[in-house]
Design a protein around this motif. Structure first.
Motif, short mmCIF file in Angstrom:
data_model
loop_
_atom_site.label_atom_id
_atom_site.label_comp_id
_atom_site.label_asym_id
_atom_site.label_seq_id
_atom_site.Cartn_x
_atom_site.Cartn_y
_atom_site.Cartn_z
N VAL A 128 -1.89 101.66 -42.31
CA VAL A 128 -1.85 103.12 -42.29
C VAL A 128 -2.28 103.60 -40.92
N SER A 129 -1.37 104.25 -40.21
CA SER A 129 -1.68 104.81 -38.88
C SER A 129 -2.33 103.78 -37.95
N GLY A 130 -1.82 102.54 -38.01
CA GLY A 130 -2.33 101.50 -37.14
C GLY A 130 -3.58 100.80 -37.63
N TRP A 131 -4.01 101.07 -38.86
CA TRP A 131 -5.19 100.43 -39.43
C TRP A 131 -4.80 99.59 -40.64
N ARG A 132 -5.40 98.40 -40.74
CA ARG A 132 -5.23 97.57 -41.92
C ARG A 132 -6.57 97.47 -42.63
N ALA A 133 -6.54 97.12 -43.89
CA ALA A 133 -7.77 96.96 -44.67
C ALA A 133 -7.76 95.59 -45.34
N ASP A 134 -8.92 94.94 -45.33
CA ASP A 134 -9.05 93.62 -45.95
C ASP A 134 -10.33 93.56 -46.76
N THR A 135 -10.33 92.72 -47.77
CA THR A 135 -11.55 92.50 -48.52
C THR A 135 -12.57 91.81 -47.62
N TYR A 136 -13.80 92.22 -47.70
CA TYR A 136 -14.87 91.65 -46.88
C TYR A 136 -15.18 90.23 -47.32
N PHE A 185 -9.96 80.45 -33.09
CA PHE A 185 -11.29 80.48 -32.50
C PHE A 185 -12.08 81.73 -32.88
N GLY A 186 -11.42 82.87 -32.96
CA GLY A 186 -12.14 84.10 -33.24
C GLY A 186 -12.01 84.62 -34.65
N THR A 187 -11.27 83.91 -35.51
CA THR A 187 -11.01 84.46 -36.84
C THR A 187 -11.50 83.57 -37.98
N VAL A 188 -12.21 82.50 -37.64
CA VAL A 188 -12.82 81.65 -38.67
C VAL A 188 -14.29 82.01 -38.78
N LEU A 189 -14.74 82.32 -39.98
CA LEU A 189 -16.13 82.74 -40.22
C LEU A 189 -16.86 81.67 -41.04
N PHE A 190 -18.14 81.49 -40.70
CA PHE A 190 -18.99 80.55 -41.42
C PHE A 190 -20.19 81.29 -42.00
N ALA A 191 -20.57 80.87 -43.19
CA ALA A 191 -21.75 81.44 -43.86
C ALA A 191 -22.50 80.30 -44.55
N GLY A 192 -23.37 79.64 -43.78
CA GLY A 192 -24.15 78.55 -44.34
C GLY A 192 -23.27 77.43 -44.86
N PRO A 214 -18.49 84.02 -36.65
CA PRO A 214 -17.99 82.88 -35.88
C PRO A 214 -19.17 82.04 -35.40
N GLU A 215 -19.07 80.73 -35.53
CA GLU A 215 -20.14 79.83 -35.10
C GLU A 215 -19.52 78.66 -34.33
N GLY A 269 -19.38 94.50 -35.28
CA GLY A 269 -19.75 93.73 -34.10
C GLY A 269 -19.07 92.37 -34.07
N ASP A 270 -19.82 91.35 -33.67
CA ASP A 270 -19.25 90.03 -33.49
C ASP A 270 -18.90 89.33 -34.80
N SER A 271 -19.45 89.80 -35.91
CA SER A 271 -19.18 89.12 -37.17
C SER A 271 -17.73 89.32 -37.64
N TRP A 272 -17.11 90.39 -37.18
CA TRP A 272 -15.69 90.65 -37.50
C TRP A 272 -15.20 91.54 -36.38
N VAL A 273 -14.76 90.95 -35.29
CA VAL A 273 -14.52 91.68 -34.05
C VAL A 273 -13.56 92.84 -34.27
N GLY A 274 -14.02 94.03 -33.91
CA GLY A 274 -13.18 95.22 -34.04
C GLY A 274 -13.16 95.82 -35.44
N GLY A 275 -13.90 95.21 -36.37
CA GLY A 275 -13.84 95.67 -37.75
C GLY A 275 -14.90 96.70 -38.09
N TRP A 276 -14.59 97.54 -39.06
CA TRP A 276 -15.51 98.54 -39.61
C TRP A 276 -15.63 98.30 -41.11
#
Length: 284
Positions: A78-86, A190-197, A91-92, A25-32
């Motif tokens: 791979v086939s249009g997908w990238r993987a990243d460490t969580y 704007f959409g790729t910076v994440l905050f956690a407390g 976004p806040e 969802g919104d915590s990592w737009v488009g991510g699974w």
């Protein structure tokens, strides 16, 4: 938002078969999220592979960076997908901190070479990347939207699109020459910076442009003002940035051009941009 679930062969190639994919969802737009890894569809293979290779070794003091997670055969994509460490966070509306991230990040990316793909003009068949490339050039070229027309992109016919082009051309008359070095910058903070407390802010991607560093900070400010509910004083709080009025002007032109050219633009996005246009006209 991407609603397409990662296919089985992609999960297998990345070695991610122990957990089912969960949409973030919104915590990592488009991510699974799959365990401690996030899979995302990429708009462009070359840019995704470049971002992964940079983030693999990049260190920025006071920031968390999502590192790429390579496939079992060593590939980043791979086939249009990238993987990243969580990395945890969402976004806040911590807009000043996002601009501070821009300053820190761009100190670290200043030494990077210009990726070859940034030299390529937009060309049919037009993808999202072509739209953003044409919009970026519209803010800097002598005749706004010349690159878009050369690539065969049609000018908008919807009222809000027409209005955005009119505002773009009005702002173009206020441009003045700037004497700042270009470098690799992240043009979508704007959409790729994440905050956690109280944790250090994190970034999930680097969307590369070859522009002065203050321009990328200005894009973040424009986005925050247009759609993030930021107070107007945000502009003045960062006015010590080099060539700030012109950077804000060109960042606003960039976003107006995106709105005019992107096929998925909606009329609801324009009022926020109009607000920024009025602020920028007073600034320059």
């Amino acid at each position: 938002m991407n609603t397409v679930e990662p296919p089985e062969h992609v999960l297998n190639t990345f070695g991610l078969t122990a957990h089912p994919p969960v949409a973030m969802g919104d915590s990592w737009v488009g991510g699974w999220r799959v365990g401690e890894v996030v899979l995302s569809l990429v708009p462009d293979h070359a840019r995704a592979a470049w971002s992964a290779s940079v983030r693999e070794t990049l260190y920025v003091e006071g920031m968390r960076i999502a590192r790429p997670f390579r496939a079992t055969d060593g590939r980043y994509v791979v086939s249009g997908w990238r993987a990243d460490t969580y990395i945890a966070g969402t976004p806040e509306p911590r807009h000043d901190e996002v601009v501070l991230v821009a300053d820190r990040l761009h100190e670290a990316t200043a030494a990077l070479e210009r990726p070859r793909f940034l030299l390529q003009p937009p060309a049919p068949p037009h993808t999202d990347v072509d739209v953003f490339t044409a919009a970026d050039r519209a803010a800097w070229e002598d005749v706004p939207l010349r690159s878009a027309r050369a690539a065969g992109m049609a000018e908008p016919t919807a009222p809000d699109g027409v209005q955005s082009v009119e505002m773009l051309r009005t702002l173009a008359k206020l441009r003045k020459p700037v004497d700042l070095p270009s470098q690799v910058v992240h043009g979508d903070l704007f959409g790729t910076v994440l905050f956690a407390g109280a944790a250090a802010p994190g970034i999930t991607d680097i969307v590369p442009y070859w522009r002065p560093a203050p321009w990328a900070a200005a894009v973040a400010v424009v986005d925050a003002l247009a759609w993030g509910g930021a107070d107007t004083e945000l502009v003045q709080r960062w006015s010590d940035q080099p060539e700030w009025p012109q950077m804000m002007l060109r960042a606003t032109m960039f976003r107006l051009a995106v709105h005019a050219l992107h096929p998925r633009s909606t009329s609801g996005a324009l009022p926020g941009l109009q607000r920024v246009v009025e602020l920028v006209r007073l600034l320059v």
